[in-house]
Design a protein around this motif. Structure first.
Motif, PDB file in Angstrom:
ATOM      1  N   ASN A  40      66.653  36.386 135.102  1.00 35.48           N
ATOM      2  CA  ASN A  40      66.808  35.033 134.568  1.00 35.48           C
ATOM      3  C   ASN A  40      68.084  34.443 135.186  1.00 35.48           C
ATOM      4  O   ASN A  40      69.192  34.798 134.800  1.00 35.48           O
ATOM      5  CB  ASN A  40      66.915  35.063 133.041  1.00 35.48           C
ATOM      6  CG  ASN A  40      66.992  33.668 132.432  1.00 35.48           C
ATOM      7  OD1 ASN A  40      67.489  32.739 133.053  1.00 35.48           O
ATOM      8  ND2 ASN A  40      66.493  33.524 131.215  1.00 35.48           N
ATOM      9  N   GLN A  41      67.899  33.537 136.166  1.00 34.34           N
ATOM     10  CA  GLN A  41      69.044  32.989 136.899  1.00 34.34           C
ATOM     11  C   GLN A  41      69.990  32.202 136.000  1.00 34.34           C
ATOM     12  O   GLN A  41      71.200  32.171 136.223  1.00 34.34           O
ATOM     13  CB  GLN A  41      68.539  32.084 138.042  1.00 34.34           C
ATOM     14  CG  GLN A  41      67.600  32.761 139.028  1.00 34.34           C
ATOM     15  CD  GLN A  41      68.305  33.756 139.918  1.00 34.34           C
ATOM     16  OE1 GLN A  41      69.520  33.830 139.932  1.00 34.34           O
ATOM     17  NE2 GLN A  41      67.532  34.551 140.639  1.00 34.34           N
ATOM     18  N   ASP A  42      69.451  31.546 134.977  1.00 34.68           N
ATOM     19  CA  ASP A  42      70.284  30.711 134.105  1.00 34.68           C
ATOM     20  C   ASP A  42      71.347  31.536 133.393  1.00 34.68           C
ATOM     21  O   ASP A  42      72.470  31.073 133.163  1.00 34.68           O
ATOM     22  CB  ASP A  42      69.419  29.982 133.072  1.00 34.68           C
ATOM     23  CG  ASP A  42      68.506  28.945 133.718  1.00 34.68           C
ATOM     24  OD1 ASP A  42      68.839  28.497 134.833  1.00 34.68           O
ATOM     25  OD2 ASP A  42      67.473  28.601 133.118  1.00 34.68           O
ATOM     26  N   ARG A  43      70.985  32.774 133.033  1.00 33.94           N
ATOM     27  CA  ARG A  43      71.966  33.651 132.365  1.00 33.94           C
ATOM     28  C   ARG A  43      73.169  33.907 133.279  1.00 33.94           C
ATOM     29  O   ARG A  43      74.311  33.931 132.830  1.00 33.94           O
ATOM     30  CB  ARG A  43      71.330  35.008 132.031  1.00 33.94           C
ATOM     31  CG  ARG A  43      70.366  35.025 130.867  1.00 33.94           C
ATOM     32  CD  ARG A  43      70.246  36.452 130.387  1.00 33.94           C
ATOM     33  NE  ARG A  43      69.024  36.682 129.649  1.00 33.94           N
ATOM     34  CZ  ARG A  43      67.961  37.322 130.141  1.00 33.94           C
ATOM     35  NH1 ARG A  43      67.984  37.778 131.369  1.00 33.94           N
ATOM     36  NH2 ARG A  43      66.890  37.498 129.401  1.00 33.94           N
ATOM     37  N   ILE A  45      74.515  32.153 135.622  1.00 32.19           N
ATOM     38  CA  ILE A  45      75.433  31.025 135.809  1.00 32.19           C
ATOM     39  C   ILE A  45      76.503  31.013 134.714  1.00 32.19           C
ATOM     40  O   ILE A  45      77.659  30.633 134.947  1.00 32.19           O
ATOM     41  CB  ILE A  45      74.645  29.701 135.828  1.00 32.19           C
ATOM     42  CG1 ILE A  45      73.717  29.692 137.053  1.00 32.19           C
ATOM     43  CG2 ILE A  45      75.571  28.500 135.848  1.00 32.19           C
ATOM     44  CD1 ILE A  45      72.726  28.569 137.091  1.00 32.19           C
ATOM     45  N   LYS A  46      76.138  31.477 133.515  1.00 34.68           N
ATOM     46  CA  LYS A  46      77.106  31.504 132.406  1.00 34.68           C
ATOM     47  C   LYS A  46      78.268  32.463 132.689  1.00 34.68           C
ATOM     48  O   LYS A  46      79.369  32.287 132.168  1.00 34.68           O
ATOM     49  CB  LYS A  46      76.404  31.913 131.116  1.00 34.68           C
ATOM     50  CG  LYS A  46      75.343  30.911 130.639  1.00 34.68           C
ATOM     51  CD  LYS A  46      74.641  31.407 129.389  1.00 34.68           C
ATOM     52  CE  LYS A  46      73.557  30.422 128.943  1.00 34.68           C
ATOM     53  NZ  LYS A  46      72.813  30.922 127.749  1.00 34.68           N
TER      54      LYS A  46
END
Length: 365
Positions: A40-43, A45-46
């Motif tokens: 999950n790429q969005d994770r 970025i955090k």
């Protein structure tokens, strides 16, 4: 003028900030594990955002510790704790940098084919992190007493990945080169995280117990004996040196092939004349060795370390050659005169080596 807080309150504030910093890094490690299991790429970025928070917390901790030293002049345990917190904050910040760097590499590329090995390294590293965390904030120092054993498992996995990367590099195409370099880079960062967790644990130990009473044993460096006759000469050399250096370094034996007919216990009677007890060292194959913690390589006879292994031996590792230790194991086992000649030559070498190791130990203390 505002009133200066008590030393106890100031130290409590430092530990509170440090705990927040550790929680942020732990979140980053957990996110990496989750990404390997369920991408999950969005994770990822955090994690970049978390790294900025970690940097700010380190600066705040440095400021508080400087204030403690300037206004409280702590002694004893409080001084050790303040110093340890400064060092630990730096270690945590470097772990955060490694976590962020791994996240960036994963955002810009797919998960490597060696997913399971990376996951093992990640889980070992997170375990190391949680052990140091528990020792510091929950007071359970038993969690870190054998922390280096877990670190060795991370080192072994890094060795495995580096071996895979070397095989990929042999294929020579640009995509293979990029893939191999990515594997090496990512495994190095995970190994770095594990080492920094060990450094953190050692600082906790020193803060709680002082240098004289510390509970974590300092990691011993290794002396590696190598021969091309199945490890027999190397085992005998290590046995002769063992009594003089066993408390300072660990000894390992490496050979290109396993022993077929000889056994070090066959030399018990001969060695007893010199008041030497034969030591049974596991004989490792070259391809399974992790050279990272090797202080010295003692190369016996005509042994030659393969080029691909020389490339991964750390540049600080000292290589010593004993070309005159070039005896036939069968001959010295069956000929007392030849065995005496062998031991006399070897004793001169090992005594000199023991003196070098003793001086090195004195300089490091």
């Amino acid at each position: 003028m505002s009133r200066i807080s008590s030393l106890e309150v100031q130290l409590s504030n430092v530990k509170s900030l440090l705990r927040t910093m550790c929680d942020a890094v732990n979140t980053g490690l957990l996110t990496l594990i989750q990404h390997f299991e369920h991408p999950n790429q969005d994770r990822l970025i955090k994690i970049v955002v978390l790294d900025s928070e970690i940097d700010n917390l380190e600066r705040a901790i440095d400021t508080l510790i400087l204030q403690i030293l300037a206004t409280q002049q702590p002694l004893g345990y409080e001084l050790r704790l303040a110093y340890a917190c400064a060092k630990i904050a730096h270690h945590i910040e470097r772990i955060g940098d490694a976590v962020e760097s791994l996240a960036r590499q994963l955002v810009n590329g797919d998960i490597p084919e060696q997913k399971e090995i990376f996951l093992e390294m990640l889980n070992y590293s997170k375990d190391l992190f949680e052990r140091s965390y528990g020792a510091m904030f929950e007071g359970d120092l038993t969690l870190i007493q054998e922390i280096h054993i877990l670190d060795d498992k991370v080192d072994f996995k890094q060795r495995e990945l580096n071996h895979i990367a070397k095989n990929i590099l042999k294929k020579g195409t640009k995509s293979n080169i990029d893939n191999a370099l990515r594997i090496i880079s990512m495994s190095s960062k995970l190994e770095k995280i594990a080492d920094l967790c060990c450094n953190w644990a050692e600082q906790i130990d020193i803060a709680e117990n002082g240098m004289a009473r510390r509970k974590i044993q300092k990691r011993k460096y290794r002396l590696v004996f190598l021969d091309d006759v199945g490890g027999m000469l190397a085992s005998l050399a290590a046995s002769i040196l063992y009594q003089n250096v066993k408390d300072i370094v660990d000894l390992s034996v490496v050979a290109t092939q396993p022993i077929k007919s000889n056994n070090i216990l066959n030399f018990t009677n001969f060695l007893s004349e010199y008041e030497i007890t034969p030591q049974i060292f596991p004989i490792a194959r070259i391809t399974s060795m992790n050279w990272n913690k090797a202080l010295m390589l003692i190369i016996l006879g005509n042994f030659e370390l393969p080029k691909e292994e020389l490339e991964v031996v750390p540049y600080k590792t000292v290589q010593i050659r004993w070309p005159e230790i070039n005896f036939d194991p069968d001959e010295i086992e069956n000929n007392p005169t030849k065995f005496k000649e062998f031991v006399n030559v070897l004793t001169v070498r090992t005594n000199h080596l023991a003196q070098i190791i003793a001086r090195t130990q004195e300089q490091s203390e």
